[in-house]
Enzyme design. Structure first.
Site, PDB file in Angstrom:
ATOM      1  N   GLU A  33      -4.733   5.230   6.245  1.00  0.00           N
ATOM      2  CA  GLU A  33      -4.191   4.831   4.782  1.00  0.00           C
ATOM      3  C   GLU A  33      -4.388   6.202   4.060  1.00  0.00           C
ATOM      4  O   GLU A  33      -4.381   6.760   3.617  1.00  0.00           O
ATOM      5  CB  GLU A  33      -5.106   3.220   4.342  1.00  0.00           C
ATOM      6  CG  GLU A  33      -4.647   3.219   2.654  1.00  0.00           C
ATOM      7  CD  GLU A  33      -5.392   1.940   2.277  1.00  0.00           C
ATOM      8  OE1 GLU A  33      -5.605   0.994   2.918  1.00  0.00           O
ATOM      9  OE2 GLU A  33      -6.295   1.942   1.999  1.00  0.00           O
TER      10      GLU A  33
ATOM     11  N   ARG B 148       0.778  -1.165  -0.443  1.00  0.00           N
ATOM     12  CA  ARG B 148      -0.596  -0.118  -0.129  1.00  0.00           C
ATOM     13  C   ARG B 148       0.917   1.285  -0.214  1.00  0.00           C
ATOM     14  O   ARG B 148       0.723   2.314   0.816  1.00  0.00           O
ATOM     15  CB  ARG B 148      -1.348   0.406   1.098  1.00  0.00           C
ATOM     16  CG  ARG B 148      -1.715  -1.516   1.532  1.00  0.00           C
ATOM     17  CD  ARG B 148      -2.977  -1.157   0.369  1.00  0.00           C
ATOM     18  NE  ARG B 148      -3.884  -2.950   0.513  1.00  0.00           N
ATOM     19  CZ  ARG B 148      -3.654  -4.008   0.596  1.00  0.00           C
ATOM     20  NH1 ARG B 148      -2.647  -4.045  -0.742  1.00  0.00           N
ATOM     21  NH2 ARG B 148      -4.966  -4.930   0.205  1.00  0.00           N
TER      22      ARG B 148
ATOM     23  N   SER C 171     -10.325   0.718   3.943  1.00  0.00           N
ATOM     24  CA  SER C 171      -9.688   0.636   5.268  1.00  0.00           C
ATOM     25  C   SER C 171      -8.957   1.376   5.005  1.00  0.00           C
ATOM     26  O   SER C 171      -8.627   2.205   4.700  1.00  0.00           O
ATOM     27  CB  SER C 171      -8.596  -0.669   4.796  1.00  0.00           C
ATOM     28  OG  SER C 171      -9.104  -1.608   4.785  1.00  0.00           O
TER      29      SER C 171
HETATM   30  P1  FAD Z   1      -8.965   9.550  -4.942  1.00  0.00           P
HETATM   31  O1  FAD Z   1      -8.909   9.816  -3.332  1.00  0.00           O
HETATM   32  O2  FAD Z   1      -9.109  10.284  -5.548  1.00  0.00           O
HETATM   33  O3  FAD Z   1      -6.975  10.361  -4.368  1.00  0.00           O
HETATM   34  C1  FAD Z   1      -6.286   9.491  -3.399  1.00  0.00           C
HETATM   35  C2  FAD Z   1      -4.985  10.199  -3.720  1.00  0.00           C
HETATM   36  O4  FAD Z   1      -4.204   9.940  -4.990  1.00  0.00           O
HETATM   37  C3  FAD Z   1      -4.745  11.574  -3.005  1.00  0.00           C
HETATM   38  O5  FAD Z   1      -3.682  11.819  -2.328  1.00  0.00           O
HETATM   39  C4  FAD Z   1      -4.657  12.155  -4.540  1.00  0.00           C
HETATM   40  O6  FAD Z   1      -4.455  13.515  -4.352  1.00  0.00           O
HETATM   41  C5  FAD Z   1      -3.559  11.078  -5.072  1.00  0.00           C
HETATM   42  N1  FAD Z   1      -4.052  11.129  -6.896  1.00  0.00           N
HETATM   43  C6  FAD Z   1      -5.738  10.668  -7.239  1.00  0.00           C
HETATM   44  N2  FAD Z   1      -4.995  11.238  -8.820  1.00  0.00           N
HETATM   45  C7  FAD Z   1      -4.126  11.086  -9.286  1.00  0.00           C
HETATM   46  C8  FAD Z   1      -3.524  11.358 -10.296  1.00  0.00           C
HETATM   47  N3  FAD Z   1      -3.921  11.057 -11.154  1.00  0.00           N
HETATM   48  N4  FAD Z   1      -1.728  11.763  -9.518  1.00  0.00           N
HETATM   49  C9  FAD Z   1      -1.450  12.129  -8.792  1.00  0.00           C
HETATM   50  N5  FAD Z   1      -2.133  12.089  -7.430  1.00  0.00           N
HETATM   51  C10 FAD Z   1      -3.410  11.581  -7.919  1.00  0.00           C
HETATM   52  N6  FAD Z   1      -7.739   0.529  -2.304  1.00  0.00           N
HETATM   53  C11 FAD Z   1      -7.090  -1.185  -1.867  1.00  0.00           C
HETATM   54  O7  FAD Z   1      -6.244  -1.017  -1.932  1.00  0.00           O
HETATM   55  N7  FAD Z   1      -7.403  -2.023  -1.444  1.00  0.00           N
HETATM   56  C12 FAD Z   1      -8.328  -1.620  -1.558  1.00  0.00           C
HETATM   57  O8  FAD Z   1      -9.353  -3.455  -1.546  1.00  0.00           O
HETATM   58  C13 FAD Z   1      -9.695  -1.499  -0.977  1.00  0.00           C
HETATM   59  N8  FAD Z   1     -11.400  -0.940  -0.862  1.00  0.00           N
HETATM   60  C14 FAD Z   1     -11.578  -0.333  -1.294  1.00  0.00           C
HETATM   61  C15 FAD Z   1     -13.618   0.142  -0.725  1.00  0.00           C
HETATM   62  C16 FAD Z   1     -14.290   1.384  -0.203  1.00  0.00           C
HETATM   63  C17 FAD Z   1     -15.271   0.885  -0.309  1.00  0.00           C
HETATM   64  C18 FAD Z   1     -13.396   2.333  -0.663  1.00  0.00           C
HETATM   65  C19 FAD Z   1     -13.925   3.578  -0.484  1.00  0.00           C
HETATM   66  C20 FAD Z   1     -11.348   2.162  -0.543  1.00  0.00           C
HETATM   67  C21 FAD Z   1     -11.205   1.098  -0.939  1.00  0.00           C
HETATM   68  N9  FAD Z   1      -9.751   1.565  -1.268  1.00  0.00           N
HETATM   69  C22 FAD Z   1      -9.219   0.306  -1.422  1.00  0.00           C
HETATM   70  C23 FAD Z   1      -9.232   2.843  -0.654  1.00  0.00           C
HETATM   71  C24 FAD Z   1      -8.844   3.476  -2.768  1.00  0.00           C
HETATM   72  O9  FAD Z   1      -9.886   3.051  -3.176  1.00  0.00           O
HETATM   73  C25 FAD Z   1      -7.588   3.755  -3.647  1.00  0.00           C
HETATM   74  O10 FAD Z   1      -7.010   4.068  -2.815  1.00  0.00           O
HETATM   75  C26 FAD Z   1      -8.066   4.019  -4.691  1.00  0.00           C
HETATM   76  O11 FAD Z   1      -7.187   3.936  -5.446  1.00  0.00           O
HETATM   77  C27 FAD Z   1      -8.024   5.655  -4.760  1.00  0.00           C
HETATM   78  O12 FAD Z   1      -9.044   5.729  -5.634  1.00  0.00           O
HETATM   79  P2  FAD Z   1      -8.792   8.210  -6.183  1.00  0.00           P
HETATM   80  O13 FAD Z   1      -9.283   8.279  -8.051  1.00  0.00           O
HETATM   81  O14 FAD Z   1     -10.886   7.620  -5.278  1.00  0.00           O
HETATM   82  O15 FAD Z   1      -8.256   7.751  -5.097  1.00  0.00           O
HETATM   83  P1  NAP Z   2      -9.770 -10.014   5.160  1.00  0.00           P
HETATM   84  O1  NAP Z   2      -9.953 -11.240   4.213  1.00  0.00           O
HETATM   85  O2  NAP Z   2     -11.112 -10.413   5.752  1.00  0.00           O
HETATM   86  O3  NAP Z   2      -8.834 -10.683   5.330  1.00  0.00           O
HETATM   87  C1  NAP Z   2      -8.097  -9.784   6.938  1.00  0.00           C
HETATM   88  C2  NAP Z   2      -6.543  -9.189   6.817  1.00  0.00           C
HETATM   89  O4  NAP Z   2      -6.447 -10.661   6.297  1.00  0.00           O
HETATM   90  C3  NAP Z   2      -6.735  -8.468   5.213  1.00  0.00           C
HETATM   91  O5  NAP Z   2      -6.297  -7.221   5.747  1.00  0.00           O
HETATM   92  C4  NAP Z   2      -5.557  -9.380   4.832  1.00  0.00           C
HETATM   93  O6  NAP Z   2      -4.800  -8.387   4.567  1.00  0.00           O
HETATM   94  C5  NAP Z   2      -4.977  -9.646   5.366  1.00  0.00           C
HETATM   95  N1  NAP Z   2      -5.518 -11.990   4.714  1.00  0.00           N
HETATM   96  C6  NAP Z   2      -6.321 -12.586   4.757  1.00  0.00           C
HETATM   97  N2  NAP Z   2      -5.227 -13.550   4.353  1.00  0.00           N
HETATM   98  C7  NAP Z   2      -4.728 -13.773   3.972  1.00  0.00           C
HETATM   99  C8  NAP Z   2      -3.194 -14.237   3.325  1.00  0.00           C
HETATM  100  N3  NAP Z   2      -3.689 -15.413   2.587  1.00  0.00           N
HETATM  101  N4  NAP Z   2      -2.006 -13.684   2.723  1.00  0.00           N
HETATM  102  C9  NAP Z   2      -1.975 -12.568   3.795  1.00  0.00           C
HETATM  103  N5  NAP Z   2      -3.199 -12.023   5.040  1.00  0.00           N
HETATM  104  C10 NAP Z   2      -3.989 -12.010   4.501  1.00  0.00           C
HETATM  105  O7  NAP Z   2     -10.620  -8.985   4.400  1.00  0.00           O
HETATM  106  P2  NAP Z   2     -11.654  -7.764   4.252  1.00  0.00           P
HETATM  107  O8  NAP Z   2     -11.067  -6.554   4.977  1.00  0.00           O
HETATM  108  O9  NAP Z   2     -12.663  -8.478   4.218  1.00  0.00           O
HETATM  109  O10 NAP Z   2     -10.585  -7.066   2.426  1.00  0.00           O
HETATM  110  C11 NAP Z   2     -10.488  -7.940   1.221  1.00  0.00           C
HETATM  111  C12 NAP Z   2      -9.412  -7.311   0.843  1.00  0.00           C
HETATM  112  O11 NAP Z   2      -9.260  -6.089   0.070  1.00  0.00           O
HETATM  113  C13 NAP Z   2      -8.393  -7.283   1.363  1.00  0.00           C
HETATM  114  O12 NAP Z   2      -7.171  -7.407   1.082  1.00  0.00           O
HETATM  115  C14 NAP Z   2      -8.285  -6.199   1.975  1.00  0.00           C
HETATM  116  O13 NAP Z   2      -6.845  -5.669   1.740  1.00  0.00           O
HETATM  117  C15 NAP Z   2      -8.939  -5.224   0.851  1.00  0.00           C
HETATM  118  N6  NAP Z   2      -9.525  -4.269   0.565  1.00  0.00           N
HETATM  119  C16 NAP Z   2      -8.850  -3.364   1.239  1.00  0.00           C
HETATM  120  C17 NAP Z   2      -9.657  -1.644   1.244  1.00  0.00           C
HETATM  121  C18 NAP Z   2      -9.049   0.095   1.117  1.00  0.00           C
HETATM  122  O14 NAP Z   2      -9.567   0.097   1.599  1.00  0.00           O
HETATM  123  N7  NAP Z   2      -7.599  -0.847   1.286  1.00  0.00           N
HETATM  124  C19 NAP Z   2     -10.357  -1.176   1.452  1.00  0.00           C
HETATM  125  C20 NAP Z   2     -11.471  -3.079   1.490  1.00  0.00           C
HETATM  126  C21 NAP Z   2     -11.072  -4.325   1.465  1.00  0.00           C
HETATM  127  P3  NAP Z   2      -4.445  -7.588   3.084  1.00  0.00           P
HETATM  128  O15 NAP Z   2      -5.412  -5.891   3.713  1.00  0.00           O
HETATM  129  O16 NAP Z   2      -2.744  -7.127   3.246  1.00  0.00           O
HETATM  130  O17 NAP Z   2      -4.860  -7.816   1.510  1.00  0.00           O
END
Ligand code: FAD
Ligand code: NAP
Length: 338
Positions: free
Chosen positions: A333, A162, A238
């Protein structure tokens, strides 16, 4: 092209009410350069905005918000697979579905992540054991200070968990305009995360019968079963990164809490932040307009559409409590603005 005093509430998934002093909707490289020149001339700070799903607006933004709406998508066959080039303003989930519906694998575990392509490299988006870097080739970005176009290879991006160079040394210095990915021809499903494995086990589907689209549909179903849709309950996914801790801390925590959820990550251990927050007693708790989701403790929600200060105050209180109870530091995050 530059607008003033624009409402950002519809443009962030936490639905926080905040205004942008200056705002530009950018659909081409030329418009992007014009917007940057405007900001440079007035020494304004810049917020590149995609889908607003990973930011917390802690107040009105005093500078220029650049809403990235550059469009364009192309696919090209290569000896290794399929090369995909997408402009920063394309929607990430739609791109994933575009590929899996054509039988192309590689992005299916990343289905339903909100936001746009341009933001995907910022934190090297990841889910269910797959990250953007697994298919990343390179990206094109505009250098904010000079307006020059540059390219970043995967190595230049310094992707981590991340994390990328754009959250570190290159923070606030570039605007990403295009990303190229490569989808392999020798695709294999990645369903080792328990939630995905269980989904297919219940349907008695072995890995051999799977397609990228079937995996994407499973990811969508699993996510919908526990993660709140921002359209229904405002949230930013998250709220904290899963902390990486050294082996000593992991072993002492595991001894005190045998049910601790943790995963080996090289020499360190990745702790499930959701487990720490849940065990500290925060899951489902409500504070003014904001709260902690009742099915996933890692997700802070804003059902009452409260101000960013309420979200950050709750996050700080949770982080302090987890520090006091477990000695573990939680890092938010989403990025806070201004
Ligand atoms: P924004 O929120 O608009 O921007 C995020 C950051 O990036 C800001 O600092 C912004 O200035 C910068 N930015 C945006 N666009 C650009 C650009 N073109 N150039 C330079 N900087 C830029 N993330 C995960 O990794 N895994 C997940 O599974 C995941 N699940 C999510 C689920 C939900 C319900 C929500 C709400 C969020 C989740 N996220 C997850 C977080 C998010 O969706 C990601 O980080 C996504 O990439 C953000 O995209 P955005 O366009 O909305 O970015
Ligand atoms: P989950 O499947 O319930 O798992 C809970 C946590 O355990 C996760 O954070 C995941 O880490 C870790 N995990 C589970 N199985 C694993 C494995 N085999 N090896 C290593 N790590 C393991 O998680 P969840 O909340 O439902 O989300 C599902 C996936 O979507 C996750 O990968 C999560 O990161 C992603 N997600 C991200 C966001 C965001 O905003 N960043 C939001 C929603 C969901 P990791 O998080 O490192 O994968």
């Amino acid at each position: 092209m530059i607008q003033t005093d624009i409402d950002l509430q519809p443009l962030n998934t936490l639905a926080i009410a905040a205004r942008a002093a200056h705002f530009a909707r950018v659909e081409s490289l030329e418009q992007l350069r014009e917007a940057l020149a405007f900001a440079r001339g007035r020494k304004l700070p810049i917020l590149p905005l995609g889908g607003g799903s990973n930011i917390v607006l802690t107040g009105d933004y005093p500078g220029l918000v650049i809403h990235m709406e550059l469009r364009g998508l192309s696919l090209e066959e290569t000896p290794e697979g399929t090369r995909l080039s997408a402009a920063a303003g394309e929607n990430w989930h739609r791109l994933v579905m575009h590929t899996v519906e054509r039988g192309l694998g590689g992005l299916e575990n990343l289905a339903l992540i909100p936001g746009k392509i341009g933001a995907a490299p910022i934190q090297n988006i990841g889910a269910y054991g797959v990250e953007l870097r697994d298919s990343f080739v390179d990206l094109q970005a505009v250098h904010i200070a000079t307006g020059k176009l540059c390219e970043f290879s995967a190595a230049d991006c310094e992707f981590g968990y991340r994390d990328s160079v754009f959250k570190g040394r290159a923070r606030d210095r570039y605007i990403i305009t295009r990303v190229r990915l490569e989808l392999p021809s020798d695709w294999r499903p990645r369903i080792d995360y328990p939630a995905l494995g269980e989904y297919f086990a219940r349907r008695e589907q072995g890995a051999g019968t799977l397609t990228p689209e079937k995996v994407a549909r499973a990811v969508i179903a699993v996510r919908n079963s526990k993660l709140p849709s921002p359209d229904e309950i405002p949230n930013a996914g998250s709220f904290f990164k899963n902390p990486l801790v050294d082996a000593d801390l992991y072993h002492s925590l595991k001894k005190a809490h045998p049910d601790l959820v943790a995963f080996a990550a090289g020499e360190r251990w990745k702790l499930a932040a959701a487990w720490l927050i849940d065990r500290a007693g925060w899951r489902g708790r409500q504070r003014d307009a904001v709260g902690v989701h009742d099915r996933q403790a890692l997700v802070l929600v804003n059902p009452g559409r409260g101000p960013g200060a309420e979200v950050t105050a709750l996050a700080a209180e949770i982080a302090a409590d987890v520090r006091a109870k477990f000695g573990v530091e939680l890092e938010p995050e989403p990025r806070y603005y201004p």
